[in-house]
Design an enzyme around this catalytic site. Structure first.
Site, PDB file in Angstrom:
ATOM      1  N   ARG A  17       0.817  -1.215   0.000  1.00 24.76           N
ATOM      2  CA  ARG A  17       0.000   0.000   0.000  1.00 24.76           C
ATOM      3  C   ARG A  17       0.852   1.266   0.000  1.00 24.76           C
ATOM      4  O   ARG A  17       0.486   2.283   0.595  1.00 24.76           O
ATOM      5  CB  ARG A  17      -0.967   0.022   1.190  1.00 24.76           C
ATOM      6  CG  ARG A  17      -1.924  -1.136   1.243  1.00 24.76           C
ATOM      7  CD  ARG A  17      -2.802  -1.227  -0.006  1.00 24.76           C
ATOM      8  NE  ARG A  17      -3.568  -2.455   0.017  1.00 24.76           N
ATOM      9  CZ  ARG A  17      -3.146  -3.613  -0.497  1.00 24.76           C
ATOM     10  NH1 ARG A  17      -1.983  -3.692  -1.124  1.00 24.76           N
ATOM     11  NH2 ARG A  17      -3.891  -4.692  -0.416  1.00 24.76           N
ATOM     12  N   SER A  25     -10.628   1.248   3.503  1.00 19.42           N
ATOM     13  CA  SER A  25      -9.936   0.833   4.724  1.00 19.42           C
ATOM     14  C   SER A  25      -9.155   2.021   5.273  1.00 19.42           C
ATOM     15  O   SER A  25      -8.281   2.563   4.591  1.00 19.42           O
ATOM     16  CB  SER A  25      -8.989  -0.332   4.428  1.00 19.42           C
ATOM     17  OG  SER A  25      -9.711  -1.457   3.989  1.00 19.42           O
ATOM     18  N   GLU A  76      -4.369   4.749   6.057  1.00 18.67           N
ATOM     19  CA  GLU A  76      -4.149   4.450   4.645  1.00 18.67           C
ATOM     20  C   GLU A  76      -4.469   5.650   3.753  1.00 18.67           C
ATOM     21  O   GLU A  76      -3.750   5.915   2.790  1.00 18.67           O
ATOM     22  CB  GLU A  76      -4.969   3.238   4.220  1.00 18.67           C
ATOM     23  CG  GLU A  76      -4.689   2.775   2.806  1.00 18.67           C
ATOM     24  CD  GLU A  76      -5.270   1.413   2.495  1.00 18.67           C
ATOM     25  OE1 GLU A  76      -5.686   1.194   1.336  1.00 18.67           O
ATOM     26  OE2 GLU A  76      -5.309   0.556   3.385  1.00 18.67           O
TER      27      GLU A  76
END
Length: 356
Positions: free
Chosen positions: A176, A253, A348
């Site tokens: 990520r 998320s 995130e």
């Protein structure tokens, strides 16, 4: 699927435009100036004009992975709306897929599957624009952009030069993240992927998806079948956008799964640990949040924000809320997990003008 003709000139700037409606959270204050950029050339033009005025720049695509402060953004927001995608069959049977940064990501996935091209189907239902996918190294259900990315075209603000076909290997793609994340001097204009060229999916690596499909891990299925299974799983978690469903008013998320040294990662009954490199393991953030005492639907300030009623990893806007409300809930969850397990969760989404 083909490159479409779009204006190459940025639209005139508009002042005081609300950012909230352009984000999936429906939160955030106004932009001092907003410029719509319908082509790569227009993106470069708009950024150069802002730089000439020493004006801060925020690139905005689908607004699905960003949290903009309630005060808004004191600078120029460049909204990337460039369109076009073109597949090119290569001698070995694989397909080079070139996509403009402003293309809706799920539209790209749907189009490849419709044309009988597997490879991207596990990334179905992810909101946002294509240009953001290498920045975040978007991934889901056992597949990530790094698996398929060939190269990108970038505008380098430091030199004022468009760099073409920058190899994926130079982007520092990780879990990520990439070398592009958290910086604004390298702007993605165009992305290229290599698809295998057949109708089958990528190998089904993710246990939950394998169970949903009724196949063994590592098997392949028709890409269209895998896409529908992924969309159904994501709908069940409130991860497919629906304007009438507040569980989808989120940035996806909110926390990444923590990656920790093996000897520092807590062992929790029933909580899986996945290998994440030499001496490292990855833990599920959702499992840590639930075991720290935060159930689905846990409410934040005034009930204006809450954990999703379907998936604790999504922080959702229930209406009438603010970014301050959202961050208060995020801090509560992060502090609870840290107190219970000694693990610090990291956000995130990109936080603009605010922080945890």
């Amino acid at each position: 699927m083909a490159i479409v003709s779009t204006p190459h000139v940025a639209a005139p700037a508009r002042a005081g435009v609300p950012i909230a409606p352009m984000t999936t959270l429906r939160l955030g204050g106004p932009a001092s100036r907003l410029v719509e950029a319908p082509a790569a050339e227009a993106v470069v033009e708009a950024v150069r004009a802002a730089d000439a005025q020493d004006d801060p720049v925020l690139l905005l695509g689908g607004g699905s992975n960003v949290v903009v402060a309630d005060e808004g953004f004191a600078g120029t927001v460049v909204r990337v709306t460039s369109r076009g995608a073109a597949p090119q069959r290569r001698p070995d049977g694989s397909v080079l897929l070139t996509v403009e940064a402003g293309e809706d990501w799920d539209d790209v996935v749907a189009a490849t599957v419709a044309e009988g091209l597997g490879g991207l189907e596990c990334l179905s239902g992810i909101p946002g624009r294509t240009g953001a996918t290498p920045v975040q190294n978007v991934g889901a259900y056992g597949v990530e952009v790094a698996d398929l990315l060939v190269d990108v075209d970038l505008y380098d603000r430091r030199t004022g030069v468009v760099r073409r076909q920058v190899p994926a290997a130079e982007l520092g793609l990780g879990y990520r993240t990439s070398r592009l994340k958290g910086r604004d001097d390298a702007i993605v204009l165009r992305v290229r992927f290599a698809l295998p060229g057949g109708r089958d999916s990528a190998p089904i690596r993710y246990p939950e998806l394998a169970r949903a499909l009724g196949v063994e891990q590592g098997s392949r299925v028709p890409a269209a079948v895998a896409r529908e299974a992924v969309l159904e799983l994501r709908r069940g978690k409130g991860m497919v956008l629906d304007p009438d469903d507040h569980d989808t008013w989120s940035a996806g998320s909110f926390f990444t799964n923590p990656v920790l040294p093996q000897d520092e990662a807590p062992r929790v009954d029933g909580l899986p640990r996945w290998p994440a490199g030499p001496g490292l393991v990855k833990l599920p953030a959702a499992g840590l949040i639930e075991r720290a005492g935060f159930p689905r639907g846990h409410r934040g300030p005034g009930g204006r924000v809450a954990l999703s009623t379907r998936h604790v990893l999504a922080l959702t806007h229930r209406g009438g809320g603010s970014v301050a409300d959202l961050l208060a809930l995020a801090r509560e969850v992060r502090a609870g997990v840290a107190a219970r397990f000694g693990v610090l969760l990291h956000p995130e989404p990109v936080l603009v003008g605010c922080r945890l």
